[in-house]
Structure formats: structure tokens, C-alpha cells
Write a protein that holds these residues in place. Structure first.
Motif, PDB file in Angstrom:
ATOM      1  N   VAL A 198       0.249 -22.762   2.533  1.00 40.02           N
ATOM      2  CA  VAL A 198       1.411 -21.932   3.168  1.00 40.02           C
ATOM      3  C   VAL A 198       2.167 -21.228   1.972  1.00 40.02           C
ATOM      4  CG1 VAL A 198       3.340 -23.459   3.054  1.00 40.02           C
ATOM      5  CG2 VAL A 198       2.953 -21.747   4.680  1.00 40.02           C
ATOM      6  N   LEU A 199       2.092 -21.859   0.647  1.00 39.62           N
ATOM      7  CA  LEU A 199       2.753 -21.244  -0.233  1.00 39.62           C
ATOM      8  C   LEU A 199       1.869 -20.283  -1.117  1.00 39.62           C
ATOM      9  CD1 LEU A 199       4.833 -21.310  -2.641  1.00 39.62           C
ATOM     10  CD2 LEU A 199       3.343 -22.865  -4.054  1.00 39.62           C
ATOM     11  N   VAL A 200       0.438 -20.455  -0.996  1.00 39.51           N
ATOM     12  CA  VAL A 200      -0.407 -19.551  -1.339  1.00 39.51           C
ATOM     13  C   VAL A 200      -0.231 -18.232  -0.515  1.00 39.51           C
ATOM     14  CG1 VAL A 200      -2.844 -18.835  -1.488  1.00 39.51           C
ATOM     15  CG2 VAL A 200      -1.717 -20.814  -2.706  1.00 39.51           C
ATOM     16  N   ALA A 201      -0.350 -18.509   0.740  1.00 42.78           N
ATOM     17  CA  ALA A 201      -0.285 -17.185   1.645  1.00 42.78           C
ATOM     18  C   ALA A 201       0.909 -16.404   1.503  1.00 42.78           C
ATOM     19  CB  ALA A 201      -0.465 -17.913   3.021  1.00 42.78           C
ATOM     20  N   PHE A 202       2.039 -17.312   1.347  1.00 42.32           N
ATOM     21  CA  PHE A 202       3.160 -16.463   1.416  1.00 42.32           C
ATOM     22  C   PHE A 202       3.244 -15.567   0.139  1.00 42.32           C
ATOM     23  CE2 PHE A 202       8.068 -16.602   0.026  1.00 42.32           C
ATOM     24  CZ  PHE A 202       8.476 -15.527   0.896  1.00 42.32           C
ATOM     25  N   VAL A 203       3.099 -16.241  -1.239  1.00 39.00           N
ATOM     26  CA  VAL A 203       2.966 -15.414  -2.375  1.00 39.00           C
ATOM     27  C   VAL A 203       1.990 -14.064  -2.280  1.00 39.00           C
ATOM     28  CG1 VAL A 203       2.420 -15.560  -4.641  1.00 39.00           C
ATOM     29  CG2 VAL A 203       3.612 -17.456  -3.747  1.00 39.00           C
ATOM     30  N   ALA A 204       0.665 -14.678  -1.620  1.00 36.12           N
ATOM     31  CA  ALA A 204      -0.066 -13.447  -1.633  1.00 36.12           C
ATOM     32  C   ALA A 204       0.297 -12.532  -0.996  1.00 36.12           C
ATOM     33  CB  ALA A 204      -1.502 -13.982  -1.124  1.00 36.12           C
ATOM     34  N   ALA A 205       1.027 -12.939   0.537  1.00 39.21           N
ATOM     35  CA  ALA A 205       1.401 -11.672   1.288  1.00 39.21           C
ATOM     36  C   ALA A 205       2.479 -10.978   0.587  1.00 39.21           C
ATOM     37  CB  ALA A 205       1.950 -12.496   2.448  1.00 39.21           C
ATOM     38  N   VAL A 206       3.238 -11.541  -0.040  1.00 39.40           N
ATOM     39  CA  VAL A 206       4.476 -10.928  -0.869  1.00 39.40           C
ATOM     40  C   VAL A 206       4.059  -9.767  -1.816  1.00 39.40           C
ATOM     41  CG1 VAL A 206       6.426 -10.812  -2.405  1.00 39.40           C
ATOM     42  CG2 VAL A 206       6.255 -12.399  -0.244  1.00 39.40           C
ATOM     43  N   VAL A 207       2.872 -10.020  -2.381  1.00 39.39           N
ATOM     44  CA  VAL A 207       2.344  -9.437  -3.464  1.00 39.39           C
ATOM     45  C   VAL A 207       1.724  -8.270  -2.849  1.00 39.39           C
ATOM     46  CG1 VAL A 207       0.631  -9.237  -5.397  1.00 39.39           C
ATOM     47  CG2 VAL A 207       2.072 -11.049  -5.217  1.00 39.39           C
ATOM     48  N   MET A 250       4.111  -7.400   2.682  1.00 37.60           N
ATOM     49  CA  MET A 250       4.538  -8.298   3.901  1.00 37.60           C
ATOM     50  C   MET A 250       4.431  -7.403   5.210  1.00 37.60           C
ATOM     51  SD  MET A 250       5.461 -11.273   3.386  1.00 37.60           S
ATOM     52  CE  MET A 250       6.058 -12.109   4.733  1.00 37.60           C
ATOM     53  N   GLU A 251       4.566  -5.915   4.893  1.00 36.97           N
ATOM     54  CA  GLU A 251       4.011  -5.188   6.059  1.00 36.97           C
ATOM     55  C   GLU A 251       2.839  -4.827   6.403  1.00 36.97           C
ATOM     56  OE1 GLU A 251       6.967  -4.130   7.654  1.00 36.97           O
ATOM     57  OE2 GLU A 251       8.618  -5.125   6.554  1.00 36.97           O
ATOM     58  N   SER A 252       1.913  -5.131   5.727  1.00 37.21           N
ATOM     59  CA  SER A 252       0.736  -4.677   5.974  1.00 37.21           C
ATOM     60  C   SER A 252      -0.358  -5.804   5.832  1.00 37.21           C
ATOM     61  CB  SER A 252       0.214  -3.761   4.707  1.00 37.21           C
ATOM     62  OG  SER A 252      -1.129  -3.513   4.456  1.00 37.21           O
ATOM     63  N   LEU A 253      -1.407  -5.571   6.964  1.00 36.79           N
ATOM     64  CA  LEU A 253      -2.477  -6.553   6.931  1.00 36.79           C
ATOM     65  C   LEU A 253      -3.316  -6.536   5.932  1.00 36.79           C
ATOM     66  CD1 LEU A 253      -3.206  -6.362  10.514  1.00 36.79           C
ATOM     67  CD2 LEU A 253      -1.758  -8.177   9.362  1.00 36.79           C
ATOM     68  N   THR A 254      -3.879  -5.050   5.637  1.00 31.85           N
ATOM     69  CA  THR A 254      -4.573  -5.031   4.209  1.00 31.85           C
ATOM     70  C   THR A 254      -4.062  -5.383   3.007  1.00 31.85           C
ATOM     71  OG1 THR A 254      -4.925  -2.802   5.432  1.00 31.85           O
ATOM     72  CG2 THR A 254      -6.027  -3.179   3.295  1.00 31.85           C
ATOM     73  N   ILE A 301      -5.561  -7.788   0.195  1.00 30.74           N
ATOM     74  CA  ILE A 301      -5.650  -7.661  -1.271  1.00 30.74           C
ATOM     75  C   ILE A 301      -5.004  -8.722  -2.088  1.00 30.74           C
ATOM     76  CG2 ILE A 301      -4.903  -6.037  -2.925  1.00 30.74           C
ATOM     77  CD1 ILE A 301      -5.544  -3.978  -0.819  1.00 30.74           C
ATOM     78  N   GLY A 302      -3.940  -9.040  -1.580  1.00 33.24           N
ATOM     79  CA  GLY A 302      -2.967 -10.042  -1.976  1.00 33.24           C
ATOM     80  C   GLY A 302      -3.861 -11.564  -2.320  1.00 33.24           C
ATOM     81  N   GLY A 303      -4.464 -11.729  -0.955  1.00 32.77           N
ATOM     82  CA  GLY A 303      -5.112 -13.169  -1.280  1.00 32.77           C
ATOM     83  C   GLY A 303      -6.184 -13.047  -2.152  1.00 32.77           C
ATOM     84  N   TYR A 304      -6.909 -11.935  -2.320  1.00 32.39           N
ATOM     85  CA  TYR A 304      -8.113 -11.936  -3.470  1.00 32.39           C
ATOM     86  C   TYR A 304      -7.515 -11.938  -4.716  1.00 32.39           C
ATOM     87  CZ  TYR A 304     -12.001 -11.629   0.208  1.00 32.39           C
ATOM     88  OH  TYR A 304     -12.941 -12.059   0.934  1.00 32.39           O
ATOM     89  N   LEU A 305      -6.479 -11.231  -4.925  1.00 27.30           N
ATOM     90  CA  LEU A 305      -5.750 -10.974  -6.220  1.00 27.30           C
ATOM     91  C   LEU A 305      -5.411 -12.498  -6.728  1.00 27.30           C
ATOM     92  CD1 LEU A 305      -4.724  -9.120  -8.444  1.00 27.30           C
ATOM     93  CD2 LEU A 305      -2.301  -9.346  -7.094  1.00 27.30           C
ATOM     94  N   GLN A 354       7.962  -3.584  -2.697  1.00 30.46           N
ATOM     95  CA  GLN A 354       7.357  -3.721  -1.477  1.00 30.46           C
ATOM     96  C   GLN A 354       6.022  -4.349  -1.498  1.00 30.46           C
ATOM     97  OE1 GLN A 354       9.147  -3.282   1.066  1.00 30.46           O
ATOM     98  NE2 GLN A 354      10.912  -1.963   0.492  1.00 30.46           N
ATOM     99  N   GLY A 355       5.539  -4.680  -2.511  1.00 30.94           N
ATOM    100  CA  GLY A 355       3.917  -5.290  -2.360  1.00 30.94           C
ATOM    101  C   GLY A 355       3.350  -4.043  -2.809  1.00 30.94           C
ATOM    102  N   LEU A 356       2.065  -4.320  -3.109  1.00 25.37           N
ATOM    103  CA  LEU A 356       0.739  -3.369  -3.400  1.00 25.37           C
ATOM    104  C   LEU A 356       0.676  -2.296  -2.359  1.00 25.37           C
ATOM    105  CD1 LEU A 356      -1.749  -5.964  -5.346  1.00 25.37           C
ATOM    106  CD2 LEU A 356      -0.316  -4.003  -6.236  1.00 25.37           C
ATOM    107  N   VAL A 357       0.591  -2.836  -1.086  1.00 26.68           N
ATOM    108  CA  VAL A 357       0.176  -1.680  -0.107  1.00 26.68           C
ATOM    109  C   VAL A 357       1.660  -1.723   0.862  1.00 26.68           C
ATOM    110  CG1 VAL A 357      -1.167  -1.551   2.013  1.00 26.68           C
ATOM    111  CG2 VAL A 357      -2.099  -2.656   0.110  1.00 26.68           C
TER     112      VAL A 357
END
Lengths: 299, 427
Positions: free
Chosen positions: A226-235, A238-242, A246-250, A287-290
Motif C-alpha cells: 500500500v505504501l508503494v502503491a501510494f507513492v507510485a500513484a502520487v509520482v 493521482m488523477e491518471s491511470l496511465t 508509469i509511477g509503478g514501473y519508475l 500533479q505527478g508525471l501525468v
């Protein structure tokens, strides 16, 4: 091991971990997109699937069936949480929902401590997860390869679902503008339940591979996901599934990469480096990468 | 949602990101940190009362001898305290069935420390105010020390069941404080010496969990003793509990120009199991070695029977008849009371603590702290966890103990023997 092999090994490790991270982030963002709820009980869905694996794994049932049941349990739990915990506070502020999710998370963790054990329990996993095969001089883990392939496959299927089916399109529409979506006749409860079901499904699939890696499950097994998911999503945004993908792979690449390139003396601070890079990204792209469509339209 | 709403939401998210990072990092460190220090168990021979001692009942006219115990029943320490507790209850029954201590009935009063140092300290103070004459402290320095400090304040003897940190010392806690667990310097050195002498290990590669002093110092002691004997450490690496992905460490081991004779890997469950699993899953088959945290059936199961091979450990005890002494009788008593054999060597530490108290009080003739502590310093105990002699208070009450060397093959542990390292590194 020569340099080429090192690099190939790194790519496989990074993509395999990154794929899992991407699925985790996606499960979190798909709910956030609609409800503006960061569901911190998401990690406990991984835990529920894990405990199902633990309880049925030692029995006579073939592992694949156990796996399907485990994913099913995660989906069920997710739907149940939506109905019992989150629906009653849906109209309340984002903070209320956030706190609710923390409460649910604590409740489930403590239930596991009380009713199962405070300690991690070993899970019977198919030998598949710990086997390797040789390509030239390169030893490839079957488990890693499988998580790499399955995450790519799932991402593809999810994209199809979101773009080609009515429910998928409704989901995306709801993420952009929930009020408008309801005005054109889409049922809110159905859309939200679908989002939770997908979120639970992703958590369940993640659990299979995550616990296959760890070989054990405990009350806090979901805290890293959940921590990883949250950080990945923020990076990623948060508004974008894409963005979540990308955040997850990064994050996966950073985690594996830094472990390899950092000198021994700095290895302890690897987490700090990961998060420093995350902060840098956020500094330049708050706002994150995307950027999600909703955000850009309103600015 | 309106735009202002979203802005404040962004603030919330930022705040929670920060909070979560702190919690996350703290969590990863905290959990293993605690789990780690507690060390287990016990071993070998017998104990206090010779078996032939006749059955008797305590003198009803004498007041009971009250032992106060802080056994954590909740929180992560629960595992490491509840296991010894089961055997402590058994030892008390056993002693009372044989006439008690100096004719006094042994009585245990307990409070839950909730795995919180402050609560543990307060619980010990409350037990003392309820009449406890000796204090049993939890199985870990960080969690157990406050109970010992409370006992020291009131001039009572305090004993930890199985803390292994060299910090659990009379130099740190006071002249009436003891731990039954061997210190890490013995644990690390015993494995190094056994491996060098009996298994012909000449080169080692050490991987330690940096999140706990237990794991780091165990690696240091192993290295010091191994190189002192003539072995060579060809490299060291670290991991952090909670990372859950150790592919880079594994890749570095595989990349070594020549493979070492042994990988000495320290850490605590559950992370330790995950590391060992990933090492073995990568096709690395050289022996793995470590300390008492290997002594956990969950760890072998995490690896599975196919991978749980050549796992060597220096631990507190061996629960089989090979250990000698009173072990066979203990295992039988335990089965009779609980319906199953003892599952972990941590369990015997509870039996040992009670037997130590009983023997030392008999010798000192009192529970008064100074006299009892003095008696404990002078005695040599023959325990389920091996022979034990403490050094005097000036040198820290260092437990002079043997370590049980155990190997796991095909998921099954086997006892190799007892090992008392010669000239172990001093903490």
C-alpha cells in the motif's frame, strides 16, 4: 557475470518488480479517481488473499484453484468494505473517508493478529516461484518472469476493458466528472462497486506474486504494497491511470537500480534516495508525471 | 468537487505522503527491530531438582514466594514471551509438587507489558507493589530493560528470559540484573568456530540487516572470530528489513568471482526467511549460517523442504534427547500438560528462569536482592539451555554459555552438538 548479463538481469528484475508495483498503484488509483478516496485498507486486501492462500494452500486443492479463490476473496472483501465501510461516508469529506480507510486497515490487521497470529506464517507456494531456467549464462527466475508477463497482460486487458466496454467507459467518465456521469443515467453504486471490484482483483493478483516471492504472510504483509502503491500513484499522478502505471514501473526500477549502483556505504540510505528522487519529481511536477484530464481542464 | 476542495485535498495528500513515509519507514525498522533481539531458547540439561527428589507439598504456614513476571501478551513481543511463559508455568507446578522453595509455595503473578517499554516498566513496578520478590523481564533488551530497571530501583533481582544483547548487562542495568540468553558475541563466535573447525569453512560472505543492532553486531562478532581463527571474509553486504526485494543482494553474491564457503546472513523473521528464500531460489546452494533467529520452524517452512538445506545456526537449545540432561523429562511433562511437544527452543527459557530462581533462593536463603544476586553470580547452573555461569557484576554478568549448533536439511533440523567458543570477542 559480464556487464551485459548484469544489465539483462537488472532489466528483468526491474520490470518484474515494477509490474507488481504498477498493478498495486492501479488498484489504488482506480478507486481514488472516482471517490477521491485513498484507500489505505488496500494493503489488507493483499493480506486477505494471502491468508486464503495460507489456509487452503496446505490442503489437497490444486494451487491454481486456491489462487483463483484467493483473488475472489480479495474481490469479495473489497466489495464488502465498500458496502459496509465506505458507502455510509461517501457524502462526507475526503478526510472522513481517508480516516475510515485507516480505521478499516487497523481493524483488519488487528483481526489477523488476534485470530491468526502476530507472526508471519509460511505459505505453501508452488515450486514454480523458486525455480529458474537458464538462457545462455543468464539464470531467470520463473516467478519473476511470470509476474512480468502477468502484469503486462493485466494492464493490457484492463485498458481494453476501460476503452471498449460500457462499464469501463462509465468508469473513466465517472473519474473525470462524476456528477455529469450520473446525469446521463449511469448508476453511481454500480460504477463504484465496479471500481472496488477491480481494485480487489488487482490486490488479489498482486498478492499471488508478492506472497510467492516472500513465502510467508503476516498481519503487516500489506503495508509495503500500500505504501508503494501510494507513492507510485502520487509520482505518476493521482488523477491518471496511465500515470499510476508509469509511477509503478519508475519506482520498481529505482528500487532495484539503486540497490545495484549505490556504493556499499550508502546502501542503508537507499530508501532515502528513492524518496528524494520522488520529491524532486513532485517539486517539478506537483500533479505527478501525468496530469489527469480533470485537472488540466479546470486550470 | 470544487477547485478549492481539490487544493486542500492536495495538501492532505502531501501531508499523508509525509506521514505515511514516516510510518512506513518507522514500521519497517520497528517491527524487525523488536522481533530480532529476542532470542530464543534453550537447551540442554537439566536442572534444578534432581528427578529423584521426592514429591512433597509446600508448608502451608509459610507465606508464598511471589515471582512477578511481565510477559507480553499483546504486540509483537507476544510470541517471544508466551512461548517461555508456557514452560515457566510448568516449572512452577513442578517445583511446588516437590515441596516449593525453602518450603514456600512458588506463586507467579503477571501483567501484560503490551510490547511497550513504558508499560513494561510500570507493570514491573505494580508487580513489586503487589509483593513480587523477584522480577522476570521480557525476552528483549529494548522491551525488557525497563522491567529490570524497575527491579533494580527496588533492590530486587530481575532476570530476562532470553535477551541476547550485550547491553543486557549489569553494567547497564545494575548489579542485580541478569539475562539467561547467551550474548551475541558467543552466538556469532560459536558459529564461526564450529564452521572453521568442523566444517572447514575458510571463506565467508556476510550479509546483515542494518535495521537492528542484533543483526549488525552478530555479523561483526562472526567476522571477528572467523578472521581471528584464520578464515577470510571476502565481502559484506546489507539489507534493510521491510524491503522485501533482495534481488540486488542476490545478484551481487552471484557476481562474486569465487563463491565463499558460507554465507553468514543475519536478520529477524519474517524478513530473514524472505532473504534466505530469495538466495536459495536464485540457485545459490552454498551453506547458509546465522544465529538464533534461524531457530524457527516458520523459517524452514518459508523456504520449503526443497530449499531448506544446509542452514546452520548457533542457537540456545535443542529440544531432543540428544541435548541430554533433563530435556527428555521436560519434553514429557510439557506434552502431558499441553498435549503437544514444545515447538520452539524459546520455550525452555521459561523453565530455566524459574529453576534458576528456585535454586538461587535456596542457596541464598532469601529473596533479598543483594544476597540473591551474589548467590547467582557464584553458582553454576545446569539448564535446558546449556550450562550457565554468569561473570561478576563488575564485568557485566556476561552469561558464560554454550551454544547449540543445529543444521537444517530437507526442512528438518538436526542437532550437531554444543559449542563453547574459545576466546570469543568481547563486547
Amino acid at each position: 557475470m559480464n556487464v551485459l548479463q548484469e544489465v539483462l538481469q537488472f532489466i528483468i528484475n526491474a520490470l518484474s518488480l515494477g509490474g507488481l508495483y504498477a498493478l498495486m498503484a492501479l488498484g489504488l488509483v482506480i478507486v481514488y479517481g472516482i471517490l477521491r478516496l485513498v484507500n489505505f485498507a488496500y494493503g489488507e486486501l493483499v493480506m486477505v488473499a494471502g491468508y486464503t492462500l495460507l489456509m487452503l494452500g496446505a490442503g489437497p486443492i490444486p494451487w491454481l484453484i486456491v489462487a483463483v479463490i484467493s483473488v475472489g476473496m480479495a474481490v469479495l472483501t473489497s466489495l464488502l468494505l465498500e458496502r459496509v465501510a465506505f458507502r455510509p461516508v461517501r457524502q462526507a469529506s475526503a478526510t472522513t473517508m481517508l480516516i475510515t480507510s485507516f480505521a478499516v486497515s487497523a481493524l483488519l490487521q488487528n483481526a489477523a493478529i488476534l485470530f491468526v497470529s502476530p507472526r508471519a506464517k509460511a505459505v505453501v507456494t508452488p515450486s514454480f516461484f523458486t525455480e529458474n531456467f537458464q538462457v545462455g549464462n543468464l539464470l531467470i527466475s520463473k516467478g519473476n518472469l511470470a509476474s512480468l508477463v502477468v502484469s503486462l497482460l493485466l494492464l493490457g486487458l484492463l485498458t481494453l476493458f476501460l476503452r471498449r466496454t460500457l462499464l469501463g467507459i462509465a468508469l473513466r467518465a465517472a473519474a473525470d466528472d462524476f456528477v455529469m456521469t450520473r446525469l446521463v443515467g449511469i448508476r453511481a453504486n454500480q460504477v463504484i462497486a465496479t471500481a472496488f471490484a477491480i481494485s480487489g482483483f488487482l490486490a488479489g493478483v498482486v498478492a499471488l506474486f508478492w506472497i510467492g516471492r516472500l513465502g510467508s504472510v503476516g498481519p503487516f504483509v500489506g503495508s509495503t504494497p500500500v505504501l508503494v502503491a501510494f507513492v507510485a500513484a502520487v509520482v505518476g499522478g493521482m488523477e491518471s491511470l496511465t500515470g499510476a502505471v508509469i509511477g509503478g514501473y519508475l519506482l520498481g526500477t529505482l528500487t532495484v537500480g539503486l540497490q545495484l549502483v549505490l556504493p556499499q556505504s550508502l546502501l542503508d540510505y537507499r530508501q532515502a534516495f528513492v524518496f528524494a528522487i520522488v520529491l524532486l519529481v513532485l517539486l517539478f511536477r506537483p500533479q505527478g508525471l501525468v496530469r489527469g484530464r480533470a485537472v488540466t481542464e479546470r486550470v | 468537487m470544487k477547485r478549492e476542495g481539490r487544493t486542500s485535498l492536495t495538501h492532505f495528500l502531501a501531508l499523508f505522503l509525509a506521514l505515511t513515509l514516516m510510518i512506513g519507514i518507522g514500521w519497517f525498522h520497528a517491527i524487525p527491530a523488536r522481533a530480532q533481539t529476542p532470542t530464543p531458547e534453550a537447551g540442554q540439561e537439566a536442572t534444578a531438582m534432581p528427578t529423584e527428589r521426592p514429591l512433597a507439598t509446600p508448608d502451608p504456614n509459610k507465606p508464598p514466594l511471589i515471582v512477578g513476571a511481565v510477559f507480553n501478551a499483546t504486540g509483537w513481543m507476544a510470541t517471544y514471551d508466551q512461548l517461555p511463559r508456557s514452560a515457566a508455568l510448568l516449572a512452577i507446578e513442578d517445583i511446588n509438587a516437590h515441596g516449593g522453595v525453602m518450603g514456600r509455595e512458588l506463586k507467579l503473578i503477571e501483567l501484560d507489558g503490551k510490547t511497550d517499554p513504558a508499560t513494561v516498566g510500570n507493570a514491573a513496578r505494580q508487580l513489586i507493589s503487589q509483593g513480587a520478590e523477584v522480577i522476570i523481564a521480557p525476552c528483549d533488551f529494548d522491551i525488557g530493560a525497563p522491567a529490570s530497571q524497575a527491579a533494580q530501583e527496588k533492590g530486587l533481582v530481575g532476570i530476562s528470559t532470553c535477551a541476547t544483547s550485550p547491553l543486557y548487562s549489569s553494567k547497564v542495568l545494575g548489579d542485580k540484573q541478569f539475562t539467561v540468553g547467551m550474548w551475541n558475541n558467543i552466538m556469532g563466535a560459536a558459529m564461526a568456530e564450529y564452521g572453521y573447525e568442523k566444517l572447514n569453512w575458510r571463506t565467508a560472505y556476510i550479509v546483515t540487516d542494518t535495521s537492528t543492532d542484533y543483526a549488525t553486531s552478530l555479523g561483526d562478532y562472526f567476522e571477528q572470530h572467523f578472521t581471528g581463527l584464520g578464515g577470510r571474509v571476502i565481502g559484506r553486504d546489507t539489507f534493510t528489513a521491510g524491503d522485501q526485494d533482495f534481488s540486488a543482494q542476490v545478484q551481487r553474491i552471484k557476481g562474486l568471482s569465487s563463491q565463499p564457503d558460507v554465507l553468514y546472513i543475519t536478520g529477524t523473521m519474517p524478513d530473514l526467511g524472505i532473504v534466505l528464500r530469495q538466495v536459495r531460489a536464485a540457485g545459490i546452494t552454498i551453506p547458509l549460517a546465522g544465529g538464533d533467529t534461524y531457530d524457527d520452524t516458520e523459517l524452514y517452512k518459508t523456504l520449503g523442504p526443497d530449499l531448506a538445506n544446509d542452514l546452520y545456526m548457533a542457537t540456545h537449545s535443542w529440544l531432543g534427547p540428544e541435548a541430554g540432561g533433563e530435556m527428555a523429562r521436560f519434553v514429557q511433562l510439557y506434552k502431558d500438560k499441553y498435549g503437544e511437544p514444545p515447538s520452539s527452543a524459546f520455550i525452555v527459557m521459561g523453565w530455566d528462569v524459574i529453576k534458576i530462581i528456585a535454586q538461587a533462593v535456596e542457596k541464598a536463603g532469601t529473596t533479598e536482592g543483594a544476597a540473591l544476586g551474589k548467590a547467582m553470580e557464584e553458582m553454576e547452573f545446569d539448564l535446558l539451555s546449556g550450562k550457565l555461569k554468569w561473570s561478576d557484576a563488575e564485568s557485566g554478568h556476561q552469561p558464560q554459555k554454550e551454544a547449540a549448533i543445529v543444521v537444517v536439511q530437507g526442512g528438518q533440523p538436526q542437532f550437531l552438538g554444543w559449542m563453547r567458543p574459545t576466546n570469543p570477542p568481547q563486547p
